[in-house]
Motif scaffolding. Structure first.
Motif, PDB file in Angstrom:
ATOM      1  N   ARG A 184       0.814  -1.215   0.000  1.00 24.55           N
ATOM      2  CA  ARG A 184       0.000   0.000   0.000  1.00 24.55           C
ATOM      3  C   ARG A 184       0.854   1.274   0.000  1.00 24.55           C
ATOM      4  NH1 ARG A 184      -3.914   0.420   4.975  1.00 24.55           N
ATOM      5  NH2 ARG A 184      -4.114  -1.784   4.378  1.00 24.55           N
ATOM      6  N   TYR A 185       2.039   1.206   0.616  1.00 25.27           N
ATOM      7  CA  TYR A 185       2.798   2.436   0.822  1.00 25.27           C
ATOM      8  C   TYR A 185       4.145   2.481   0.093  1.00 25.27           C
ATOM      9  CZ  TYR A 185      -0.541   3.666   4.460  1.00 25.27           C
ATOM     10  OH  TYR A 185      -1.694   3.985   5.138  1.00 25.27           O
ATOM     11  N   SER A 186       4.476   1.482  -0.712  1.00 26.62           N
ATOM     12  CA  SER A 186       5.794   1.477  -1.361  1.00 26.62           C
ATOM     13  C   SER A 186       5.673   1.636  -2.873  1.00 26.62           C
ATOM     14  CB  SER A 186       6.537   0.167  -1.051  1.00 26.62           C
ATOM     15  OG  SER A 186       5.869  -0.934  -1.637  1.00 26.62           O
ATOM     16  N   SER A 187       6.681   2.244  -3.443  1.00 27.59           N
ATOM     17  CA  SER A 187       6.810   2.324  -4.901  1.00 27.59           C
ATOM     18  C   SER A 187       8.248   1.978  -5.259  1.00 27.59           C
ATOM     19  CB  SER A 187       6.458   3.731  -5.404  1.00 27.59           C
ATOM     20  OG  SER A 187       7.280   4.706  -4.813  1.00 27.59           O
ATOM     21  N   ASP A 188       8.449   1.385  -6.424  1.00 25.86           N
ATOM     22  CA  ASP A 188       9.776   0.967  -6.882  1.00 25.86           C
ATOM     23  C   ASP A 188      10.453   0.045  -5.859  1.00 25.86           C
ATOM     24  OD1 ASP A 188      12.002   0.877  -8.561  1.00 25.86           O
ATOM     25  OD2 ASP A 188      12.974   2.537  -7.521  1.00 25.86           O
ATOM     26  N   PRO A 189       9.749  -0.982  -5.345  1.00 29.08           N
ATOM     27  CA  PRO A 189      10.332  -1.815  -4.284  1.00 29.08           C
ATOM     28  C   PRO A 189      11.301  -2.869  -4.806  1.00 29.08           C
ATOM     29  CG  PRO A 189       8.135  -2.594  -4.806  1.00 29.08           C
ATOM     30  CD  PRO A 189       8.373  -1.402  -5.694  1.00 29.08           C
ATOM     31  N   VAL A 190      12.373  -3.117  -4.048  1.00 27.02           N
ATOM     32  CA  VAL A 190      13.268  -4.248  -4.286  1.00 27.02           C
ATOM     33  C   VAL A 190      13.391  -5.017  -2.977  1.00 27.02           C
ATOM     34  CG1 VAL A 190      14.558  -3.147  -6.147  1.00 27.02           C
ATOM     35  CG2 VAL A 190      15.341  -2.874  -3.794  1.00 27.02           C
TER      36      VAL A 190
ATOM     37  N   SER B  76      14.953 -10.008   5.992  1.00 25.47           N
ATOM     38  CA  SER B  76      14.570  -9.497   4.673  1.00 25.47           C
ATOM     39  C   SER B  76      13.861  -8.169   4.861  1.00 25.47           C
ATOM     40  CB  SER B  76      13.673 -10.487   3.928  1.00 25.47           C
ATOM     41  OG  SER B  76      12.515 -10.779   4.679  1.00 25.47           O
ATOM     42  N   ALA B  77      14.036  -7.300   3.874  1.00 23.89           N
ATOM     43  CA  ALA B  77      13.422  -5.973   3.927  1.00 23.89           C
ATOM     44  C   ALA B  77      13.160  -5.482   2.514  1.00 23.89           C
ATOM     45  CB  ALA B  77      14.331  -4.988   4.678  1.00 23.89           C
ATOM     46  N   ILE B  78      12.276  -4.511   2.416  1.00 25.24           N
ATOM     47  CA  ILE B  78      11.976  -3.863   1.143  1.00 25.24           C
ATOM     48  C   ILE B  78      12.615  -2.478   1.142  1.00 25.24           C
ATOM     49  CG2 ILE B  78      10.146  -2.751  -0.197  1.00 25.24           C
ATOM     50  CD1 ILE B  78      10.223  -5.663  -0.755  1.00 25.24           C
ATOM     51  N   SER B  79      13.401  -2.200   0.111  1.00 26.72           N
ATOM     52  CA  SER B  79      13.935  -0.859  -0.103  1.00 26.72           C
ATOM     53  C   SER B  79      13.099  -0.207  -1.197  1.00 26.72           C
ATOM     54  CB  SER B  79      15.406  -0.933  -0.541  1.00 26.72           C
ATOM     55  OG  SER B  79      15.862   0.333  -0.968  1.00 26.72           O
ATOM     56  N   CYS B  80      12.585   0.986  -0.903  1.00 26.80           N
ATOM     57  CA  CYS B  80      11.734   1.671  -1.872  1.00 26.80           C
ATOM     58  C   CYS B  80      11.963   3.174  -1.783  1.00 26.80           C
ATOM     59  CB  CYS B  80      10.256   1.342  -1.637  1.00 26.80           C
ATOM     60  SG  CYS B  80       9.666   1.751   0.024  1.00 26.80           S
ATOM     61  N   SER B  81      11.321   3.919  -2.653  1.00 22.92           N
ATOM     62  CA  SER B  81      11.497   5.377  -2.674  1.00 22.92           C
ATOM     63  C   SER B  81      11.072   6.015  -1.367  1.00 22.92           C
ATOM     64  CB  SER B  81      10.702   5.979  -3.836  1.00 22.92           C
ATOM     65  OG  SER B  81      11.107   5.426  -5.066  1.00 22.92           O
TER      66      SER B  81
ATOM     67  N   ASN C  92      24.021   1.010  -8.787  1.00 19.36           N
ATOM     68  CA  ASN C  92      23.089   1.787  -7.965  1.00 19.36           C
ATOM     69  C   ASN C  92      22.035   0.893  -7.316  1.00 19.36           C
ATOM     70  OD1 ASN C  92      24.165   4.377  -8.227  1.00 19.36           O
ATOM     71  ND2 ASN C  92      23.113   4.742 -10.161  1.00 19.36           N
ATOM     72  N   LEU C  93      21.584  -0.111  -8.043  1.00 23.78           N
ATOM     73  CA  LEU C  93      20.628  -1.050  -7.454  1.00 23.78           C
ATOM     74  C   LEU C  93      21.273  -1.816  -6.306  1.00 23.78           C
ATOM     75  CD1 LEU C  93      18.514  -2.704 -10.310  1.00 23.78           C
ATOM     76  CD2 LEU C  93      17.657  -1.674  -8.198  1.00 23.78           C
ATOM     77  N   TYR C  94      22.489  -2.291  -6.522  1.00 20.75           N
ATOM     78  CA  TYR C  94      23.143  -3.077  -5.471  1.00 20.75           C
ATOM     79  C   TYR C  94      23.384  -2.232  -4.220  1.00 20.75           C
ATOM     80  CZ  TYR C  94      26.177  -6.206  -2.948  1.00 20.75           C
ATOM     81  OH  TYR C  94      26.705  -7.008  -1.966  1.00 20.75           O
ATOM     82  N   LEU C  95      23.675  -0.949  -4.408  1.00 22.61           N
ATOM     83  CA  LEU C  95      23.924  -0.091  -3.251  1.00 22.61           C
ATOM     84  C   LEU C  95      22.700  -0.001  -2.328  1.00 22.61           C
ATOM     85  CD1 LEU C  95      25.992   2.845  -4.812  1.00 22.61           C
ATOM     86  CD2 LEU C  95      26.799   1.041  -3.283  1.00 22.61           C
ATOM     87  N   ARG C  96      21.526  -0.222  -2.880  1.00 15.43           N
ATOM     88  CA  ARG C  96      20.322  -0.201  -2.047  1.00 15.43           C
ATOM     89  C   ARG C  96      20.292  -1.374  -1.066  1.00 15.43           C
ATOM     90  NH1 ARG C  96      15.355   0.919  -6.138  1.00 15.43           N
ATOM     91  NH2 ARG C  96      14.179   0.652  -4.188  1.00 15.43           N
TER      92      ARG C  96
ATOM     93  N   ALA D 161       5.347   7.667   9.917  1.00 12.20           N
ATOM     94  CA  ALA D 161       6.112   8.848   9.502  1.00 12.20           C
ATOM     95  C   ALA D 161       5.682   9.314   8.115  1.00 12.20           C
ATOM     96  CB  ALA D 161       7.608   8.532   9.514  1.00 12.20           C
ATOM     97  N   ILE D 162       5.451   8.358   7.201  1.00 12.67           N
ATOM     98  CA  ILE D 162       5.016   8.704   5.843  1.00 12.67           C
ATOM     99  C   ILE D 162       3.643   9.374   5.874  1.00 12.67           C
ATOM    100  CG2 ILE D 162       4.304   7.736   3.615  1.00 12.67           C
ATOM    101  CD1 ILE D 162       6.449   5.572   4.063  1.00 12.67           C
ATOM    102  N   ARG D 163       2.721   8.794   6.642  1.00 12.84           N
ATOM    103  CA  ARG D 163       1.365   9.357   6.706  1.00 12.84           C
ATOM    104  C   ARG D 163       1.364  10.732   7.361  1.00 12.84           C
ATOM    105  NH1 ARG D 163      -3.091   5.044   8.507  1.00 12.84           N
ATOM    106  NH2 ARG D 163      -4.353   6.820   7.854  1.00 12.84           N
ATOM    107  N   SER D 164       2.217  10.897   8.370  1.00 13.93           N
ATOM    108  CA  SER D 164       2.320  12.208   9.019  1.00 13.93           C
ATOM    109  C   SER D 164       2.829  13.256   8.042  1.00 13.93           C
ATOM    110  CB  SER D 164       3.255  12.112  10.227  1.00 13.93           C
ATOM    111  OG  SER D 164       3.454  13.375  10.814  1.00 13.93           O
TER     112      SER D 164
END
Length: 295
Positions: free
Chosen positions: A39-45, A83-88, A233-237, A282-285
């Motif tokens: 619901r809250y992520s875009s461009d997720p890896v 595991s985690a999601i990195s996104c914008s 750049n992708l790997y750096l994430r 934090a995002i919603r705030s």
């Protein structure tokens, strides 16, 4: 949770907290995390990794000697695959599972997490991992599921150059500076050389040799159409998960002293969920403040 329990005027017995931790529906927590991330992520890896939580007690379930690659020595503690999601929008923790010596390997555990993520409908197209997880079984899984991947590779991996199998280190040694292209990544200059070839036990890949002032690294991806800078750049994430490790060790897992497996599992599963809820809050705030500013 113990603090919240304690501030109630007629707070319940501490044993209720332990019963709650022992009976948490971990699969439902995972599904809820996936729903929130989608619901809250875009461009997720998706990033997979592992970490060690140092402990001093001898009777905590699963505590043992584990080799810590960051310090180069064995430490007494508990090992977790993460595991985690990195996104914008930020870093969204997804899952954490305790690794026990002599039981299921970290590779198998992470493959199970990837399958569970796909079944739950997690929106991601690319997996990032370090060289330890760069194994043929995991790569075959990602190929079947049509997921892209970027990883660092050890210097002894073999690639096909002409008609010969050559180690990455030997291939890099044969490169001259004029054969490489200069790129700027995070304000630092690197010379890079990309080659599309076959890798032993992997198949068709793109290998990026990155040469800095005092280091030489090898990055591999199944995407032969990406330019070298995008691969780097992708790997750096991938380093986003290190921030998750620091936060969870300082807060959620720092007080992980339960002796039973069920209580440990419950606390460990709630920690990334708590971090995820804080990120989303934090995002919603911020979104609310931006709307108020516009009005």
């Amino acid at each position: 949770m113990a603090h919240l329990n304690g501030i109630f005027i007629e707070h319940t017995n501490q044993s209720n907290l332990n019963r709650f931790l022992r009976n948490i529906n971990t699969l439902e927590i995972f599904r809820k995390s996936v729903d929130l991330i989608n619901r809250y992520s875009s461009d997720p890896v998706l990033i997979i990794d592992d970490t060690i939580l140092e402990r001093h007690g001898k009777h905590i379930h699963g505590v043992d000697w584990f080799f810590d690659h960051s310090s180069g020595k064995s430490v007494w503690g508990m090992q977790f695959v993460t595991s985690a999601i990195s996104c914008s929008e930020g870093i969204f923790p997804l899952n954490i599972d305790q690794k026990f010596k002599g039981k299921m390997s970290k590779m198998v555990m992470q493959m199970a997490v990837i399958k569970r993520s796909i079944t739950a409908g997690l929106n991601f197209s690319t997996v990032l991992m370090d060289s330890w997880y760069f194994g043929s079984r995991l790569i075959r899984l990602l190929a079947r599921e049509k997921k892209d991947w970027v990883t660092e590779a050890k210097s002894n991996r073999l690639i096909l150059v002409g008609k010969e199998w050559v180690g990455l280190e030997d291939y890099a040694r044969s490169l001259e500076v004029r054969e490489m292209k200069a790129y700027s990544v995070d304000g630092k200059s690197y010379f890079m050389k990309s080659i599309t070839t076959r890798m032993k036990n992997v198949g068709n890949v793109q290998v990026v040799v990155s040469r800095g002032i005092d280091s030489e690294k090898f990055f591999v991806t199944n995407r032969t159409d990406w330019n070298p800078k995008k691969v780097i750049n992708l790997y750096l994430r991938r380093w986003d998960i290190e921030q998750f490790h620091r936060e969870v060790k300082q807060d959620g897992l720092r007080h992980l002293y339960q002796r039973t497996h069920e209580s440990l599992l419950g606390t460990a599963k709630l920690s990334p969920l708590g971090e995820l809820l804080l990120e989303i809050s934090a995002i919603r705030s911020l979104e609310s403040r931006m709307k108020l500013g516009k009005s």
